[in-house]
Design a protein around this motif. Structure first.
Motif, PDB file in Angstrom:
ATOM      1  N   ASP A 291       0.264  -0.923  -0.169  1.00  0.00           N
ATOM      2  CA  ASP A 291       0.194   0.471   0.232  1.00  0.00           C
ATOM      3  C   ASP A 291       0.801   1.038   0.373  1.00  0.00           C
ATOM      4  O   ASP A 291       0.154   2.725  -0.679  1.00  0.00           O
ATOM      5  N   ALA A 292       1.764   1.358   0.382  1.00  0.00           N
ATOM      6  CA  ALA A 292       2.947   2.511   0.437  1.00  0.00           C
ATOM      7  C   ALA A 292       3.683   2.921  -0.665  1.00  0.00           C
ATOM      8  O   ALA A 292       3.922   4.265  -1.254  1.00  0.00           O
ATOM      9  N   ALA A 293       3.209   2.078  -1.770  1.00  0.00           N
ATOM     10  CA  ALA A 293       3.555   2.420  -3.051  1.00  0.00           C
ATOM     11  C   ALA A 293       3.009   3.525  -3.610  1.00  0.00           C
ATOM     12  O   ALA A 293       3.332   3.991  -4.391  1.00  0.00           O
ATOM     13  N   LEU A 294       2.084   3.872  -3.321  1.00  0.00           N
ATOM     14  CA  LEU A 294       0.768   4.863  -3.670  1.00  0.00           C
ATOM     15  C   LEU A 294       1.708   6.418  -2.964  1.00  0.00           C
ATOM     16  O   LEU A 294       2.025   7.386  -3.559  1.00  0.00           O
ATOM     17  N   GLU A 295       3.206   6.598  -1.894  1.00  0.00           N
ATOM     18  CA  GLU A 295       3.301   7.263  -1.568  1.00  0.00           C
ATOM     19  C   GLU A 295       4.623   7.338  -2.363  1.00  0.00           C
ATOM     20  O   GLU A 295       5.492   8.711  -1.874  1.00  0.00           O
ATOM     21  N   HIS A 364      -0.756   5.102 -15.338  1.00  0.00           N
ATOM     22  CA  HIS A 364      -2.205   3.698 -14.880  1.00  0.00           C
ATOM     23  C   HIS A 364      -1.859   2.454 -13.875  1.00  0.00           C
ATOM     24  O   HIS A 364      -2.701   2.349 -13.562  1.00  0.00           O
ATOM     25  N   LEU A 365      -0.304   2.526 -13.754  1.00  0.00           N
ATOM     26  CA  LEU A 365      -0.289   1.765 -12.560  1.00  0.00           C
ATOM     27  C   LEU A 365      -0.404   2.764 -11.229  1.00  0.00           C
ATOM     28  O   LEU A 365      -1.399   1.789 -10.222  1.00  0.00           O
ATOM     29  N   ALA A 366      -0.368   4.076 -11.446  1.00  0.00           N
ATOM     30  CA  ALA A 366      -1.173   4.640  -9.742  1.00  0.00           C
ATOM     31  C   ALA A 366      -2.809   4.813 -10.045  1.00  0.00           C
ATOM     32  O   ALA A 366      -3.136   4.654  -8.780  1.00  0.00           O
ATOM     33  N   LEU A 367      -3.308   4.863 -11.263  1.00  0.00           N
ATOM     34  CA  LEU A 367      -4.795   4.789 -10.625  1.00  0.00           C
ATOM     35  C   LEU A 367      -4.888   3.267 -11.005  1.00  0.00           C
ATOM     36  O   LEU A 367      -6.122   2.865  -9.399  1.00  0.00           O
ATOM     37  N   ARG A 368      -4.502   1.965 -10.556  1.00  0.00           N
ATOM     38  CA  ARG A 368      -4.811   0.371 -10.766  1.00  0.00           C
ATOM     39  C   ARG A 368      -4.068   0.743  -9.046  1.00  0.00           C
ATOM     40  O   ARG A 368      -5.531   0.416  -8.258  1.00  0.00           O
ATOM     41  N   LEU A 369      -3.916   1.525  -8.455  1.00  0.00           N
ATOM     42  CA  LEU A 369      -2.892   1.427  -6.976  1.00  0.00           C
ATOM     43  C   LEU A 369      -4.013   2.261  -6.024  1.00  0.00           C
ATOM     44  O   LEU A 369      -4.604   1.728  -4.711  1.00  0.00           O
ATOM     45  N   ALA A 370      -4.354   3.168  -6.382  1.00  0.00           N
ATOM     46  CA  ALA A 370      -5.193   3.765  -5.486  1.00  0.00           C
ATOM     47  C   ALA A 370      -6.769   3.267  -6.048  1.00  0.00           C
ATOM     48  O   ALA A 370      -7.169   3.204  -4.738  1.00  0.00           O
ATOM     49  N   ARG A 371      -7.024   2.672  -7.030  1.00  0.00           N
ATOM     50  CA  ARG A 371      -8.062   1.636  -6.531  1.00  0.00           C
ATOM     51  C   ARG A 371      -7.668   0.786  -5.672  1.00  0.00           C
ATOM     52  O   ARG A 371      -9.266   0.212  -4.609  1.00  0.00           O
ATOM     53  N   LEU A 372      -6.699  -0.243  -5.259  1.00  0.00           N
ATOM     54  CA  LEU A 372      -6.856  -1.085  -4.449  1.00  0.00           C
ATOM     55  C   LEU A 372      -6.983  -1.037  -3.814  1.00  0.00           C
ATOM     56  O   LEU A 372      -6.692  -2.241  -2.385  1.00  0.00           O
ATOM     57  N   SER A 373      -5.933   0.024  -3.160  1.00  0.00           N
ATOM     58  CA  SER A 373      -5.475   0.795  -1.792  1.00  0.00           C
ATOM     59  C   SER A 373      -6.846   1.199  -1.287  1.00  0.00           C
ATOM     60  O   SER A 373      -7.516   1.725  -1.179  1.00  0.00           O
ATOM     61  N   PRO A 374      -6.048   0.345   0.634  1.00  0.00           N
ATOM     62  CA  PRO A 374      -7.641   1.410   1.168  1.00  0.00           C
ATOM     63  C   PRO A 374      -8.357   2.963   1.537  1.00  0.00           C
ATOM     64  O   PRO A 374      -7.431   3.843   1.146  1.00  0.00           O
TER      65      PRO A 374
END
Length: 375
Positions: A291-295, A364-374
């Motif tokens: 989840d921290a990958a968003l940061e 695209h990767l950022a969007l997918r990460l954002a969708r899956l993150s709590p």
């Protein structure tokens, strides 16, 4: 001379002139008499299926029988084929061991309740040792599941060896399922889920446990329908379910578990609440990221994701349509001029060039990460 459960049930039924039934704590019938009166649809289904129907379980547990200290009068529910009845809990050593049931047609009087409570106490003394043995077995299975799915190879191998020696999970391939409530829920939700799974799956053909605040079930692939039906029947809240991949050896259960956890993250985005590793695409890679990958995303992209959601939706549609302006505008019901304006704003806010392949991949990767993150 001590009486067995069937003798207790038959004797009470003769004394009261009405059917008497005893279930275990999971609402599986242990003994029943039919000398007097007709059984209702719920009881008939319980006897034939060796488990109370799901709608009846919900209705009965909603009446508070799990925590009741004395008889509970339960009204009729004609819509599910359930007649009015009285429940007398079987309690021993402070634990709920099962339930004794009387139909309330005619109403059960005080003298009948006194006889029924005495019979329930006698039945509890018989059910208690079996319940104790069952509790010990479940604790043992919890320990085995915890070890088998641990990240320690030595622990996992030892647990696999013990399970093989005790003839658990003989049907192969096997799978791991992981479930969690779709919204906050108390301990009763987990207890109900485990009860349903254990009642539907044959002993030693499956392992059910609670691990890291999630429900885990291991079973042969042929038991997948039973697992999904048991978990799918949960309500208030419903269950989110992740299904791992098939494994031929117990030693591979840890991999199936890890993949079931990945599928569980995707399940929250599905209308069905169910996701399978086999059906995942790029999410196989995205769920492996923390989840921290968003940061770690560039500041501009993080600013875009946290800001105007119409721009986020536009970016997602644009990338999902491979940068095709005509199809993207149609999907968003936008004029091309409006779409071009939004795309320019996206580039300005996020600091990206949407004509650059690497920037598009990052978006695209950022969007997918954002969708899956709590949230």
């Amino acid at each position: 001379m001590d009486r067995g459960l069937q003798e207790i049930v038959d004797s009470l039924s003769l004394s009261l002139g009405r059917p008497v039934l005893i279930d275990d704590a999971e609402l599986r019938p242990l003994a029943y008499s039919t000398q007097f009166g007709e059984l209702d649809a719920v009881r008939t289904a319980s006897i034939l299926g060796r488990l109370a129907p799901d709608d009846a379980r919900v209705a009965l547990f909603a009446e508070g029988i799990r925590t009741a200290t004395g008889p509970v009068h339960i009204p009729a529910r004609p819509e599910i084929g359930m007649r009015a009845r009285v429940c007398i809990p079987l309690v021993g050593a402070g634990r709920r061991l099962g339930y004794l049931w009387l139909f309330e047609e005619p109403a059960v009087n005080a003298d009948e309740l006194r006889l029924a409570r005495a019979a329930a106490a006698e039945a509890a003394a018989l059910v208690g040792p079996d319940a104790d043995a069952q509790l010990i077995r479940r604790r043992h299975e919890q320990q085995l599941v915890t070890a088998l799915l641990s990240s320690d190879p030595a622990l996992a191998q030892a647990a696999a060896h013990d399970l093989e020696a005790e003839h658990y999970l003989p049907l192969r391939p096997l799978r791991v399922w992981v479930a969690a409530p779709a919204s906050p829920a108390g301990e009763e939700w987990s207890a109900e889920a485990l009860d349903r799974l254990r009642a539907r799956l044959a002993a030693k053909q499956a392992l059910c446990a609670e691990l890291e605040q999630r429900l885990v079930c291991l079973a042969g692939e042929r038991g997948s329908n039973a697992v999904l039906e048991a978990l799918g029947a949960l309500t208030s809240p419903r269950a989110l379910i992740g299904q791992g991949d098939a494994a031929e050896a117990l030693a591979d259960a840890g991999t199936s578990y890890r993949r079931a956890l990945a599928a569980l993250r995707v399940a929250a985005l599905q209308d069905s609440g169910i996701a399978s590793w086999d059906a995942l695409g790029v999410e196989r890679v995205v769920t492996a990221l923390p989840d921290a990958a968003l940061e770690d995303l560039p500041e501009g992209l993080r600013r875009l994701l946290a800001g105007d959601q119409s721009l986020v939706q536009t970016l997602e549609a644009y990338l999902d349509h491979a940068g095709d302006v005509k199809r993207t505008a149609a999907a968003l019901s936008l004029h091309r001029g409006g779409l071009y304006y939004r795309l320019r704003r996206i580039e300005e806010v996020a600091g990206v060039d949407l004509h650059d392949g690497e920037d598009r991949l990052l978006c695209h990767l950022a969007l997918r990460l954002a969708r899956l993150s709590p949230p």
